[in-house]
Design an enzyme around this catalytic site. Structure first.
Site, short mmCIF file in Angstrom:
data_model
loop_
_atom_site.label_atom_id
_atom_site.label_comp_id
_atom_site.label_asym_id
_atom_site.label_seq_id
_atom_site.Cartn_x
_atom_site.Cartn_y
_atom_site.Cartn_z
N HIS A 261 2.10 8.05 8.34
CA HIS A 261 1.50 8.30 9.66
C HIS A 261 1.10 9.76 9.78
O HIS A 261 1.91 10.65 9.52
CB HIS A 261 2.49 7.96 10.77
CG HIS A 261 2.74 6.50 10.91
ND1 HIS A 261 3.88 6.00 11.52
CD2 HIS A 261 2.02 5.41 10.54
CE1 HIS A 261 3.83 4.67 11.52
NE2 HIS A 261 2.71 4.30 10.92
N ARG B 210 1.10 -0.78 3.36
CA ARG B 210 0.04 -1.48 4.08
C ARG B 210 -0.53 -2.55 3.15
O ARG B 210 -0.47 -2.44 1.92
CB ARG B 210 -1.07 -0.53 4.50
CG ARG B 210 -0.63 0.56 5.48
CD ARG B 210 -1.81 1.43 5.88
NE ARG B 210 -1.44 2.45 6.87
CZ ARG B 210 -1.09 3.68 6.58
NH1 ARG B 210 -1.04 4.08 5.31
NH2 ARG B 210 -0.78 4.54 7.53
N ARG C 2 5.87 -4.76 7.28
CA ARG C 2 5.87 -3.29 7.31
C ARG C 2 6.65 -2.80 8.54
O ARG C 2 7.43 -1.85 8.47
CB ARG C 2 4.43 -2.78 7.32
CG ARG C 2 4.27 -1.26 7.49
CD ARG C 2 2.79 -0.92 7.30
NE ARG C 2 2.41 0.34 7.92
CZ ARG C 2 2.46 1.52 7.32
NH1 ARG C 2 2.94 1.63 6.09
NH2 ARG C 2 2.07 2.61 7.94
N HIS D 46 1.70 -7.04 7.93
CA HIS D 46 1.97 -5.86 8.76
C HIS D 46 3.28 -6.00 9.50
O HIS D 46 3.96 -4.99 9.78
CB HIS D 46 0.82 -5.63 9.74
CG HIS D 46 0.65 -4.18 10.10
ND1 HIS D 46 0.30 -3.20 9.19
CD2 HIS D 46 0.82 -3.52 11.28
CE1 HIS D 46 0.25 -2.03 9.78
NE2 HIS D 46 0.56 -2.18 11.04
N LYS E 197 -4.12 5.60 3.96
CA LYS E 197 -5.12 5.67 5.02
C LYS E 197 -5.60 7.09 5.21
O LYS E 197 -4.80 8.03 5.25
CB LYS E 197 -4.48 5.14 6.31
CG LYS E 197 -5.47 4.75 7.39
CD LYS E 197 -4.74 4.06 8.51
CE LYS E 197 -5.70 3.58 9.58
NZ LYS E 197 -4.98 2.87 10.67
N TYR F 150 8.50 2.85 16.94
CA TYR F 150 9.59 2.05 16.39
C TYR F 150 10.94 2.39 17.02
O TYR F 150 11.91 1.66 16.79
CB TYR F 150 9.67 2.25 14.87
CG TYR F 150 8.46 1.72 14.15
CD1 TYR F 150 8.27 0.36 14.00
CD2 TYR F 150 7.50 2.58 13.64
CE1 TYR F 150 7.14 -0.14 13.36
CE2 TYR F 150 6.38 2.10 13.00
CZ TYR F 150 6.20 0.73 12.86
OH TYR F 150 5.08 0.25 12.23
#
Length: 286
Positions: free
Chosen positions: A251, A136, A228, A225, A160, A260
């Site tokens: 995630h 990120r 990414r 992003h 995150k 994805y």
């Protein structure tokens, strides 16, 4: 509470603060004293906004009033009057392999020669880590100076939500970082320093856009992003396991990673057409 108990990142806290301040400015009275009718009227002002924006604003306010109720600062929870539109999950922008090749060709032109400019070496390291490891933007710009070791093909990253994950680092990325790090003073805390702190996300965004334009790619198609996203989609196209990709991207919910899989549709069709048992049966009969 968001920081101490929920472990929210600084960017998340800033987003909540912004939404709460905007709501406070739109209400007639204090935000903490608003009732259900006031919140219903406030939600009416969001009619022209995107569904995802309404969902985010409502979630921030529900969290706020839930906190007040939990702490005994209110006897009711008016947040229940706020809408729950649900955020439409948009498919990520995707760069083709050709697009990525053009980006790296532009970088290669910059660093060619015996004495490349430090700024070009920094750009090479940034793009290698964005596309090669799926970092990120905030994770990337805030890397410590020695986070990427020349003899270690991975790094342990706190991303995150304060979750730690292991991020593979390619030989190319480690080489690019090593070339750039010779220009970073040993007493600097950050791998990508800028002034008293580190490179900002906004500056990273600008650098990526400029590189895209130089490579002949419309800048509105490229961002940190998006790189990414390219990391994730191209790994899946190459046969990567979805759970492994979830771990690499950091995630919390695999449903986030599953977005994805849309890029793999053509590969799935090919698998059915070439690997299904009935295909061989049809060939035998013919």
């Amino acid at each position: 509470m968001l920081t101490a108990e929920a472990g929210a990142a600084a960017n998340t806290v800033a987003a909540y603060r912004s939404d709460l301040m905007l709501a406070a400015a739109a209400l007639d009275g204090p935000l903490g004293e608003a009732d259900a009718d006031a919140l219903t009227a406030l939600a009416g002002q969001w009619a022209g906004l995107a569904r995802s924006t309404v969902a985010r604003k409502a979630a921030a306010l529900r969290r706020f009033y839930g906190f007040l109720a939990d702490e005994g600062l209110r006897g009711d929870d008016p947040g229940k009057a706020l809408p729950r539109p649900g955020a439409a999950r948009r498919l990520p922008k995707v760069l083709s392999h050709g697009d990525v090749d053009r980006l790296f060709a532009a970088i290669a032109d910059r660093v060619a020669g015996p004495h490349p400019l430090p700024g070009d070496l920094r750009l090479a390291a940034l793009i290698e880590l964005l596309y090669g490891s799926g970092l990120r933007a905030t994770e990337l710009v805030s890397l410590p100076r020695n986070a990427v070791a020349p003899d270690r093909p991975f790094l342990i990253l706190r991303g995150k939500g304060g979750r730690e994950r292991l991020v593979p680092i390619s030989d190319r990325a480690r080489a690019a970082v090593a070339a750039w790090r010779t220009h970073v003073a040993t007493d600097r805390l950050w791998l990508f320093p800028s002034g008293r702190t580190h490179l900002s996300r906004i500056r990273l965004y600008q650098l990526v856009k400029a590189l895209a334009a130089e490579a002949g790619i419309p800048p509105d198609r490229v961002s940190p992003h998006v790189l990414r996203h390219a990391f994730a989609t191209h790994l899946l196209e190459g046969g990567a396991d979805l759970r492994a990709l979830q771990a690499m991207l950091g995630h919390a919910d695999i449903a986030t990673t599953e977005i994805y899989t849309h890029v793999d549709a053509s590969r799935l069709v090919e698998l059915v057409n070439t690997r299904h048992p009935l295909v061989d049966a049809g060939r035998t009969r013919s």
